[in-house]
Design a protein around this motif. Structure first.
Motif, PDB file in Angstrom:
ATOM      1  N   UNK A   6       0.833  -1.210   0.000  1.00 16.04           N
ATOM      2  CA  UNK A   6       0.000   0.000   0.000  1.00 16.04           C
ATOM      3  C   UNK A   6       0.862   1.252   0.000  1.00 16.04           C
ATOM      4  N   UNK A   7       1.889   1.278   0.828  1.00 16.51           N
ATOM      5  CA  UNK A   7       2.752   2.455   0.900  1.00 16.51           C
ATOM      6  C   UNK A   7       3.502   2.632  -0.421  1.00 16.51           C
ATOM      7  N   UNK A   8       4.018   1.530  -0.966  1.00 14.01           N
ATOM      8  CA  UNK A   8       4.726   1.614  -2.246  1.00 14.01           C
ATOM      9  C   UNK A   8       3.798   2.092  -3.360  1.00 14.01           C
ATOM     10  N   UNK A   9       2.594   1.558  -3.400  1.00 17.41           N
ATOM     11  CA  UNK A   9       1.637   1.938  -4.440  1.00 17.41           C
ATOM     12  C   UNK A   9       1.269   3.415  -4.330  1.00 17.41           C
ATOM     13  N   UNK A  10       0.982   3.873  -3.133  1.00 16.88           N
ATOM     14  CA  UNK A  10       0.562   5.264  -2.966  1.00 16.88           C
ATOM     15  C   UNK A  10       1.689   6.240  -3.273  1.00 16.88           C
ATOM     16  N   UNK A  11       2.922   5.887  -2.925  1.00 15.70           N
ATOM     17  CA  UNK A  11       4.019   6.789  -3.253  1.00 15.70           C
ATOM     18  C   UNK A  11       4.388   6.713  -4.732  1.00 15.70           C
ATOM     19  N   UNK A  12       4.183   5.551  -5.362  1.00 13.53           N
ATOM     20  CA  UNK A  12       4.472   5.469  -6.800  1.00 13.53           C
ATOM     21  C   UNK A  12       3.408   6.203  -7.625  1.00 13.53           C
ATOM     22  N   UNK A  13       2.205   6.356  -7.070  1.00 14.47           N
ATOM     23  CA  UNK A  13       1.127   7.097  -7.743  1.00 14.47           C
ATOM     24  C   UNK A  13       0.874   8.411  -7.008  1.00 14.47           C
ATOM     25  N   UNK A  14       1.938   9.081  -6.571  1.00 16.50           N
ATOM     26  CA  UNK A  14       1.775  10.203  -5.666  1.00 16.50           C
ATOM     27  C   UNK A  14       1.069  11.409  -6.261  1.00 16.50           C
ATOM     28  N   UNK A  15       1.000  11.543  -7.565  1.00 15.94           N
ATOM     29  CA  UNK A  15       0.227  12.626  -8.172  1.00 15.94           C
ATOM     30  C   UNK A  15      -0.790  12.089  -9.169  1.00 15.94           C
ATOM     31  N   UNK A  16      -1.112  10.808  -9.047  1.00  7.69           N
ATOM     32  CA  UNK A  16      -2.081  10.184  -9.943  1.00  7.69           C
ATOM     33  C   UNK A  16      -3.460  10.219  -9.278  1.00  7.69           C
ATOM     34  N   UNK A  17      -4.272  11.168  -9.704  1.00  7.05           N
ATOM     35  CA  UNK A  17      -5.602  11.333  -9.124  1.00  7.05           C
ATOM     36  C   UNK A  17      -6.659  10.546  -9.904  1.00  7.05           C
ATOM     37  N   UNK A  18      -6.232   9.739 -10.848  1.00  6.81           N
ATOM     38  CA  UNK A  18      -7.180   8.938 -11.632  1.00  6.81           C
ATOM     39  C   UNK A  18      -7.102   7.490 -11.182  1.00  6.81           C
ATOM     40  N   UNK A  19      -8.148   6.754 -11.481  1.00  6.78           N
ATOM     41  CA  UNK A  19      -8.187   5.347 -11.104  1.00  6.78           C
ATOM     42  C   UNK A  19      -8.865   5.151  -9.762  1.00  6.78           C
TER      43      UNK A  19
END
Length: 113
Positions: A6-19
């Motif tokens: 979860x932490x890795x996913x959220x930081x890898x998508x840190x400016x991805x507001x889609x999905x």
């Protein structure tokens, strides 16, 4: 999804507001934020400020993706600015995911542990 994923996913998508973001992804990330904020608060106020800044955009993006997962717009995050009315966000964030695809995409695929 586990804590590390979860932490890795959220930081890898840190400016991805889609999905979409599953409940476990969002709440594990919130737990990481709370723990690090508390620990850094005991260390020094500058370290605390750095942690808050590091988590600001990823937390907003994860919140928007979580709202997308229940079929709501990310703009609902603005309710958090209104005292007490922002508690509606807590209700939204604990809702189960929509099992079918919605306007924001297909449901998040559970990752194997």
């Amino acid at each position: 999804m586990n804590f590390q994923q979860a932490v890795q996913t959220c930081f890898s998508k840190y400016v991805d507001f889609s999905g979409r973001a599953s409940r476990s992804e969002y709440w594990w990330f919130v737990l990481a934020y709370v723990v690090l904020a508390i620990v850094s608060g005991f260390i020094h106020h500058i370290v605390y400020a750095l942690v808050i800044l590091a988590f600001l955009l990823p937390m907003l993006a994860a919140g928007a993706r979580r709202l997308h997962d229940i079929g709501k717009s990310g703009w609902w995050l603005l309710l958090g600015l209104i005292p007490l009315v922002g508690l509606v966000l807590l209700y939204f964030m604990v809702q189960p995911s929509q099992p079918e695809p919605n306007a924001y995409g297909a449901p998040p695929v559970p990752t194997p542990v």
